[in-house]
Write a protein that holds these residues in place. Structure first.
Motif, short mmCIF file in Angstrom:
data_model
loop_
_atom_site.label_atom_id
_atom_site.label_comp_id
_atom_site.label_asym_id
_atom_site.label_seq_id
_atom_site.Cartn_x
_atom_site.Cartn_y
_atom_site.Cartn_z
N ASP A 1 -4.23 5.98 15.83
CA ASP A 1 -5.57 6.54 15.98
C ASP A 1 -6.54 5.87 15.01
O ASP A 1 -7.74 5.93 15.17
CB ASP A 1 -5.48 8.05 15.70
N ASP A 2 -5.96 5.26 13.98
CA ASP A 2 -6.79 4.70 12.93
C ASP A 2 -7.57 3.49 13.42
O ASP A 2 -7.00 2.44 13.69
CB ASP A 2 -5.89 4.29 11.77
N VAL B 1 -7.46 -0.15 11.48
CA VAL B 1 -6.36 -1.11 11.68
C VAL B 1 -6.65 -1.93 12.93
O VAL B 1 -6.55 -3.16 12.91
CB VAL B 1 -5.01 -0.36 11.87
N LEU C 1 -7.29 -6.04 13.19
CA LEU C 1 -6.51 -6.96 14.02
C LEU C 1 -7.41 -7.66 15.04
O LEU C 1 -7.29 -8.86 15.27
CB LEU C 1 -5.38 -6.20 14.73
N LEU D 1 -10.83 -3.27 1.44
CA LEU D 1 -11.03 -1.85 1.74
C LEU D 1 -9.74 -1.08 1.42
O LEU D 1 -8.69 -1.33 2.03
CB LEU D 1 -11.39 -1.70 3.23
N GLU E 1 -8.70 1.89 2.04
CA GLU E 1 -8.10 2.62 3.14
C GLU E 1 -7.26 1.69 4.03
O GLU E 1 -6.18 2.04 4.49
CB GLU E 1 -9.23 3.25 3.95
N GLN F 1 -3.76 0.03 2.74
CA GLN F 1 -2.51 0.80 2.87
C GLN F 1 -1.70 0.28 4.05
O GLN F 1 -0.50 0.49 4.13
CB GLN F 1 -2.82 2.27 3.11
N PHE F 2 -2.38 -0.34 4.99
CA PHE F 2 -1.71 -0.87 6.17
C PHE F 2 -1.37 -2.35 5.96
O PHE F 2 -0.25 -2.77 6.12
CB PHE F 2 -2.60 -0.73 7.41
N VAL F 3 -2.41 -3.13 5.64
CA VAL F 3 -2.23 -4.57 5.46
C VAL F 3 -2.85 -4.96 4.12
O VAL F 3 -4.00 -4.61 3.85
CB VAL F 3 -2.95 -5.36 6.60
N LEU G 1 0.76 -11.54 8.14
CA LEU G 1 0.27 -10.25 7.66
C LEU G 1 1.22 -9.72 6.59
O LEU G 1 2.43 -9.67 6.82
CB LEU G 1 0.21 -9.23 8.81
N GLU H 1 2.42 -6.59 4.46
CA GLU H 1 2.40 -5.14 4.21
C GLU H 1 3.31 -4.92 3.01
O GLU H 1 4.04 -5.83 2.61
CB GLU H 1 2.99 -4.38 5.39
N LYS H 2 3.32 -3.70 2.50
CA LYS H 2 4.27 -3.40 1.41
C LYS H 2 5.67 -3.49 2.00
O LYS H 2 5.96 -2.83 3.01
CB LYS H 2 4.02 -1.98 0.90
N GLN H 3 6.49 -4.26 1.46
CA GLN H 3 7.89 -4.42 1.85
C GLN H 3 8.10 -5.10 3.20
O GLN H 3 9.20 -5.17 3.70
CB GLN H 3 8.62 -3.06 1.85
N VAL I 1 1.74 -4.12 13.13
CA VAL I 1 1.50 -3.46 11.84
C VAL I 1 2.01 -2.03 11.93
O VAL I 1 1.64 -1.29 12.85
CB VAL I 1 -0.01 -3.43 11.50
N PRO J 1 2.90 0.58 8.74
CA PRO J 1 3.27 0.80 7.34
C PRO J 1 4.40 1.81 7.19
O PRO J 1 5.11 1.81 6.18
CB PRO J 1 1.98 1.31 6.70
N ASN K 1 0.36 11.57 12.80
CA ASN K 1 -0.81 10.75 12.46
C ASN K 1 -1.06 10.86 10.96
O ASN K 1 -2.09 11.34 10.51
CB ASN K 1 -2.02 11.24 13.27
N SER L 1 -1.89 9.17 8.60
CA SER L 1 -3.07 8.64 7.90
C SER L 1 -4.23 9.62 7.94
O SER L 1 -5.21 9.43 7.25
CB SER L 1 -3.48 7.31 8.50
#
Lengths: 191, 773
Positions: A112-113, A116, A120, A152, A154, A157-159, A175, A177-179, B150, B152, B174, B176
């Motif tokens: 939904d975000d 992100v 992309l 950014l 926010e 946290q994703f990328v 890309l 990401e963490k780990q 992607v 996370p 969700n 986030s």
């Protein structure tokens, strides 16, 4: 005299090391040069095949996937058709990320975000100059690549960072990401 | 007539005591004037304990106030928010001014927290696949997640849970959505080219009277005016301030207009200062007794009661006019007294009493207050006129209706009305009005449409909603919600889970945009245990082992948490902060609230609550509207019954024909006024029906005078003066900015006008006396 030559060897070695390091480090691109540096990445392939390799910190083997992609710049839409290891279609629009699995008639929103999907889309459609969440850097040792940390909070946290490389017919998008490190290779269909 | 008798002394004594009592009460403990429109129709509909919880939830929701500081640049908006916060912190009656918030929880932190409870939390689809042993679907999903461009959650949970059950659970929630945009701890929202920083505060509304509300609202306004950023305000305080300001203005304007109208009428009709003072005395006494009754019986008086109460001025002045005309006439005949109007005055008063008593027994506090205020005021006015006016001829004005051409014209017209032909015409009109009402009358008792929201505040609220809607994670919840009750927290979570499973389907069907429930994030210990067993069974299958082999991993048995996650531990997490107001414990009972967003199908949501008696669908506005509709039905029946009783009483006091004629007048006036109101407003409301109470009372009043005296100059003159005073007051009420008051005013205005025109019909059986004095 012997000592003098040793000192000179050490000195030159240090200078060489500094030179190499300086050549290998990523430096922010000056504003006036930004257009020139970003130009090659604003016309990425719009239709072709992809292969993706994902490295997770706890896995010894990367997870590979492949398929086809197409980009509709007018509609701001990316269609990601994965054939292997499992069949699935992903549609990325400014409103979010949608997925359609075999047997499903419609796309279902999975992310939904919007930030992100917007990130992309910006990368895949080449709309990377205007976004203020990028800080583009270049590295003389990797002349065919540019890299950006994601500013950014926010979104980071994703990328955390993005690296774009272009060499001959191959485009690479990395890309971080963490780990997780994801490397995507795009090959354009020839007419 | 020279010395005061016992009754007059008693009246004087009572008046002095009442005045002292009222002054004392106002000094000692002034009544709280309530300007909160949401409280006008408050009525208990469930058991006391649940009502207490609902009230607490309502107060929690309503005490939260927001100001969005909007500017083109974020740093400017932040700076302005800090300045405003400084000002608000210095303001009394405002607590918890917040502009910086705890650091937003990170997705990784949420994932780490749930990783402590392996296998306990599963997404709905993962749980279904496990229950149906559709393990291939799970493997497909695992590869889908692992190859997503992607994700996370995969990186954050994979080391703890290679089956990706937890990642799927957190994706479903969700996760986030618990993460918000912040800059240096300030929460901000973006819309087009502008940024808005959020300022949160809690005014102590329960401890504030209307003056304090006005003072706080003014301070906020002044502080906002000094800023370059725009303030977008949301909260009960701002609405209450607007409502009280406009109600106070209208109360003042209506009272002044009534008094001015009465003054002009007295100057025109009675031409003496004494007559004016006598009328003023009746009005003052009625207001004093009305206020005293309110202060004694109600701890809080709603400001709308006082606006409606302005009508008392017009009605009580009527008694004074009738008495003064009678005194003037009887004095010329030898002795000044009002014996001649005792009977019609009493019957007029009686019908008013019946009307207002009905209101006193209504289930809504606003109607009770209006009923009691007017009843006490009218009783005082009636007694003053009956007891005090005959005391001295001092009250007699210089009134004369002889030789007035306009009065002759009116009398001529009224004599035409008092005829069988006019009766037939009026009956035809009634039939037409009834047909109009039957065919076109559409009632709406939606309580939200009874008062007007400030256009400026409404605009700001819309803008705030736009900001929140832009950010899909931060939507404003609807006013309706579910309340679930259980004897222990585990049962509560199970019940809530049952409900959310059904709500999930409604969301899929687009009947609802979304909901916020604890049980999406935490389930009962038994449910967690069941999930663990399901996942453990899967992890021992060959398919799972093969999946691990493909990834180069070895099998690790699924660990079991030493204890299952409980509500208290979960609520203590920062990402669960927004749910803290959704869980309550009171006297051994546990309550959970499910918030709803973007309701499209109200009926579907209501029917879900009907399936369990421990799930309540709380829709306060709809419930009140429903109760108002019910009350409107009762009121119409009671009014019909009251008319029948009045007819019976009149039959005993007069005769069948006279009683029927008198009763027809209020009926005709009521039907005409309802029909005209319907044509003007398109929709009728409870306030139009309520106005009929007054129309009936005043129509009976006028009719009684024509029945007793016939169409004579004195009655025609006095009813004209009294009708004019009332007509003027109610015509002004019809212009009120509050739709409820405007509806009431319009119906009474048309009703009195009709009553005045048709009242001479009551004299159909009397001898006509065009030239009588």
């Amino acid at each position: 005299m012997k000592h003098c030559s040793q000192v000179l060897v050490v000195l030159f070695s240090c200078l060489y090391a500094i030179g190499v390091l300086a050549n290998n480090s990523w430096q922010p691109i000056a504003k006036q040069q930004l257009k020139q540096y970003l130009a090659p990445y604003q016309n990425l392939p719009v239709k072709g095949t992809f292969s993706q390799s994902k490295k997770l910190q706890f896995l010894t083997v990367p997870i590979r996937s492949s398929g086809e992609f197409s980009i509709d710049k007018q509609q701001a839409e990316l269609l990601w058709q994965q054939h292997k290891p499992v069949q699935q279609q992903t549609k990325i629009t400014p409103a979010g990320i949608y997925q359609q699995n075999p047997g499903q008639s419609d796309f279902v929103k999975v992310v939904d975000d919007t930030v992100v999907s917007q990130l992309l889309l910006a990368v895949f459609t080449g709309d990377i100059a205007e976004q203020d969440w990028f800080l583009w850097q270049h590295n003389p040792a990797q002349a065919h690549c540019i890299k950006s940390d994601i500013l950014l909070a926010e979104l980071s946290q994703f990328v955390q960072s993005i690296k774009l490389c272009q060499q001959q017919d191959l485009t690479q998008i990395a890309l971080s990401e963490k780990q997780v490190e994801t490397l995507i290779e795009l090959t354009e269909y020839k007419e | 007539m020279t010395g005061a008798n016992g009754l007059q002394k008693l009246w004087l004594f009572t008046f002095i005591i009442a005045t002292c009592l009222l002054v004392g009460l106002f000094i000692q403990s002034p009544p709280k004037i309530n300007a909160d429109f949401s409280q006008i129709f408050s009525q208990q509909s469930v058991d006391q304990q649940t009502e207490k919880v609902i009230e607490q939830i309502r107060q929690n929701n309503e005490s939260a106030h927001l100001i969005l500081l909007e500017a083109a640049k974020l740093d400017v908006a932040v700076k302005q928010a800090e300045q405003l916060a400084d000002r608000l912190q210095k303001t009394e009656s405002i607590r918890e001014v917040k502009i910086t918030f705890e650091p937003a929880p990170k997705i990784e932190e949420i994932a780490q927290f749930y990783a402590q409870y392996p296998g306990a939390f599963l997404s709905e689809r993962y749980q279904n696949w496990l229950a149906q042993q559709n393990y291939q679907a799970i493997v497909d999903q695992q590869f889908t997640a692992l190859t997503q461009m992607v994700n996370p959650l995969v990186g954050s949970t994979f080391s703890h849970d290679p089956s990706l059950a937890l990642a799927d659970f957190l994706t479903e929630q969700n996760v986030s959505s618990a993460v918000q945009q912040t800059t240096q701890g300030h929460l901000y929202l973006s819309l087009n080219d502008s940024q808005a920083v959020l300022l949160y505060f809690k005014p102590d509304m329960s401890a504030m009277n209307i003056q304090q509300i006005a003072a706080v609202a003014e301070q906020i306004d002044l502080a906002c005016q000094a800023l370059s950023a725009k303030c977008l305000k949301v909260g009960q305080l701002f609405h209450a301030d607007y409502a009280s300001q406009s109600a106070q203005f209208e109360m003042m304007a209506f009272s002044l207009a009534s008094m001015l109208a009465i003054t002009l009428l007295i100057c025109f009709a009675y031409k003496t200062v004494r007559a004016y003072l006598a009328t003023l005395l009746v009005i003052s006494v009625s207001i004093i007794f009305g206020l005293l009754a309110l202060v004694i019986f109600f701890a809080e008086v709603h400001i709308l009661t006082l606006v409606f109460g302005c009508t008392l001025i017009g009605i009580s002045a009527d008694y004074a006019f009738h008495a003064m005309s009678e005194l003037a006439e009887s004095k010329q005949q030898g002795q000044a007294n009002i014996k001649g109007i005792h009977k019609p005055l009493f019957f007029g008063f009686l019908t008013s009493v019946i009307g207002y008593i009905i209101l006193c027994f209504s289930p809504f506090v606003i109607f009770q207050q209006v009923g009691l205020f007017t009843l006490a005021g009218l009783l005082a006015a009636y007694l003053t006129v009956i007891v005090i006016f005959p005391y001295r001829s001092w009250f007699v004005g210089q009134v004369s209706w002889q030789g007035k051409t306009w009065l002759q014209v009116i009398l001529f017209g009224q004599n035409k009305v008092a005829s069988a032909k006019a009766l037939l015409i009026l009956l035809t009109v009634i039939v037409l009005c009834l047909v109009n009402l039957a065919m076109r009358a559409d009632y709406s008792d939606d309580v939200r449409r009874f008062y007007q929201v400030s256009p400026e505040l409404a605009e700001q609220q819309d803008k705030v909603a736009q900001y929140f809607q832009q950010d899909s994670k931060n939507q404003l919840a609807d006013f309706q919600f579910y309340l679930i009750t259980a004897d222990n927290p585990q049962l509560l979570l199970d019940k809530e889970r049952d409900l959310t499973n059904k709500l999930h389907k409604l969301v899929e069907q687009n009947h609802l945009a979304g909901y916020a429930a604890m049980s999406d994030w935490i389930i009962s210990a038994n449910a967690q245990k069941r999930n663990w067993h399901l996942l453990n069974t899967y992890q021992q299958t060959e398919l799972y082992q093969s999946y691990l082999q493909q990834l180069g991993l070895s099998y690790q048995p699924l660990a079991q948490a030493p204890q299952w996650l409980d509500i208290e531990t979960w609520l203590n997490q920062s990402f669960a902060m927004s749910f803290r107001n959704q869980y309550q414990q009171l006297d051994g009972k546990y309550y959970a609230v499910v918030k709803l967003y973007g309701i499209n199908q109200l009926a579907e949501l209501e029917s879900l609550a009907d399936e369990s008696n421990q799930v309540l669908f709380i829709d306060r506005a709809a419930k009140i509207s429903q109760q108002l509709t019910q009350f409107r039905g009762y009121l119409i029946n009671i009014l019909l019954l009251a008319v029948a009783v009045a007819w019976l009483l009149l039959v005993f006091s007069f005769n069948m024909k006279q009683a029927t004629l008198v009763t027809l007048i209020p009926v005709i006036s009521s039907v005409i006024s309802m029909s005209v109101s319907q044509l003007v407003q398109n929709e009728l409301t409870i306030f139009n029906v309520l106005a009929i109470v007054l129309v009936l009372a005043l129509s009976f009043d006028y009719a009684m005078f024509y029945l007793s005296k016939g169409v004579v100059a004195k009655v025609s003159f006095t009813t004209l003066i009294s009708a004019l005073s009332s007509i003027f007051v109610f015509a002004i009420l019809g212009l009120s900015s509050t739709p409820a008051i405007a509806s009431f005013g319009l119906t009474v205005f048309v009703g009195i006008l009709s009553s005045y025109v048709v009242a001479p019909l009551a004299a159909l059986t009397k001898q006509r006396d065009v030239h009588a004095r």
